[in-house]
Motif scaffolding. Structure first.
Motif, mmCIF file in Angstrom:
data_model
loop_
_atom_site.group_PDB
_atom_site.id
_atom_site.type_symbol
_atom_site.label_atom_id
_atom_site.label_comp_id
_atom_site.label_asym_id
_atom_site.label_seq_id
_atom_site.Cartn_x
_atom_site.Cartn_y
_atom_site.Cartn_z
ATOM 1 N N ILE A 1 59.421 -23.712 -6.298
ATOM 2 C CA ILE A 1 60.313 -24.760 -5.797
ATOM 3 C C ILE A 1 60.165 -24.801 -4.281
ATOM 4 N N ASP A 2 59.704 -25.934 -3.744
ATOM 5 C CA ASP A 2 59.466 -26.023 -2.303
ATOM 6 C C ASP A 2 60.743 -26.373 -1.523
ATOM 7 N N ARG A 3 60.605 -26.539 -0.209
ATOM 8 C CA ARG A 3 61.753 -26.831 0.666
ATOM 9 C C ARG A 3 62.483 -28.117 0.291
ATOM 10 N N LYS A 4 61.743 -29.066 -0.279
ATOM 11 C CA LYS A 4 62.346 -30.346 -0.678
ATOM 12 C C LYS A 4 62.920 -30.284 -2.089
ATOM 13 N N ARG A 5 62.949 -29.061 -2.666
ATOM 14 C CA ARG A 5 63.482 -28.817 -4.010
ATOM 15 C C ARG A 5 62.618 -29.439 -5.102
ATOM 16 N N GLN A 6 61.332 -29.635 -4.805
ATOM 17 C CA GLN A 6 60.410 -30.160 -5.803
ATOM 18 C C GLN A 6 59.683 -28.997 -6.467
ATOM 19 N N VAL A 7 59.545 -29.084 -7.770
ATOM 20 C CA VAL A 7 58.890 -28.035 -8.541
ATOM 21 C C VAL A 7 57.398 -28.337 -8.640
ATOM 22 N N SER A 8 56.585 -27.322 -8.422
ATOM 23 C CA SER A 8 55.139 -27.489 -8.582
ATOM 24 C C SER A 8 54.574 -26.273 -9.304
ATOM 25 N N ILE A 9 53.436 -26.487 -9.933
ATOM 26 C CA ILE A 9 52.705 -25.407 -10.587
ATOM 27 C C ILE A 9 51.421 -25.215 -9.804
ATOM 28 N N ARG A 10 51.207 -23.997 -9.315
ATOM 29 C CA ARG A 10 50.057 -23.720 -8.446
ATOM 30 C C ARG A 10 49.213 -22.591 -9.009
ATOM 31 N N ASP A 11 47.903 -22.772 -9.023
ATOM 32 C CA ASP A 11 46.973 -21.685 -9.312
ATOM 33 C C ASP A 11 46.568 -21.102 -7.971
ATOM 34 N N VAL A 12 46.808 -19.813 -7.794
ATOM 35 C CA VAL A 12 46.552 -19.166 -6.505
ATOM 36 C C VAL A 12 45.921 -17.803 -6.704
ATOM 37 N N LYS A 13 45.312 -17.301 -5.624
ATOM 38 C CA LYS A 13 44.889 -15.902 -5.558
ATOM 39 C C LYS A 13 45.753 -15.247 -4.495
ATOM 40 N N ILE A 14 46.505 -14.241 -4.885
ATOM 41 C CA ILE A 14 47.433 -13.599 -3.953
ATOM 42 C C ILE A 14 46.658 -12.677 -3.021
ATOM 43 N N ILE A 15 46.882 -12.869 -1.725
ATOM 44 C CA ILE A 15 46.185 -12.117 -0.695
ATOM 45 C C ILE A 15 47.024 -10.943 -0.203
ATOM 46 N N SER A 16 48.306 -11.198 0.100
ATOM 47 C CA SER A 16 49.171 -10.129 0.609
ATOM 48 C C SER A 16 50.632 -10.477 0.357
ATOM 49 N N VAL A 17 51.463 -9.433 0.422
ATOM 50 C CA VAL A 17 52.910 -9.590 0.268
ATOM 51 C C VAL A 17 53.567 -8.866 1.432
ATOM 52 N N LYS A 18 54.448 -9.587 2.160
ATOM 53 C CA LYS A 18 55.193 -8.992 3.276
ATOM 54 C C LYS A 18 56.629 -9.460 3.183
#
Length: 63
Positions: free
Chosen positions: A14-31
């Protein structure tokens, strides 16, 4: 989220505009409460707020 670093996942987000999206991603890092990932739809690196992720599923990605 650390267990997904380096893996291909599908996010429901859910983005800043409250729109839902489905994304295929490769996770690089978590902070903290953010993760950096390569988004295949945008063909660019993106920062995602972990609190806005509804679901994460591992996927197989053919490059």
């Amino acid at each position: 989220m650390n267990q997904y670093i380096g893996k291909f996942v599908q996010l429901i987000y859910i983005d800043r505009k409250r729109q839902v999206s489905i994304r295929d991603v490769k996770i690089i890092s978590v902070k903290g409460d953010q993760l950096k990932a390569y988004c295949f739809a945008a063909k660019a690196y993106r920062i995602f707020n972990i609190n806005n992720i509804v679901d994460v599923e591992l996927i197989k990605r053919v490059i």
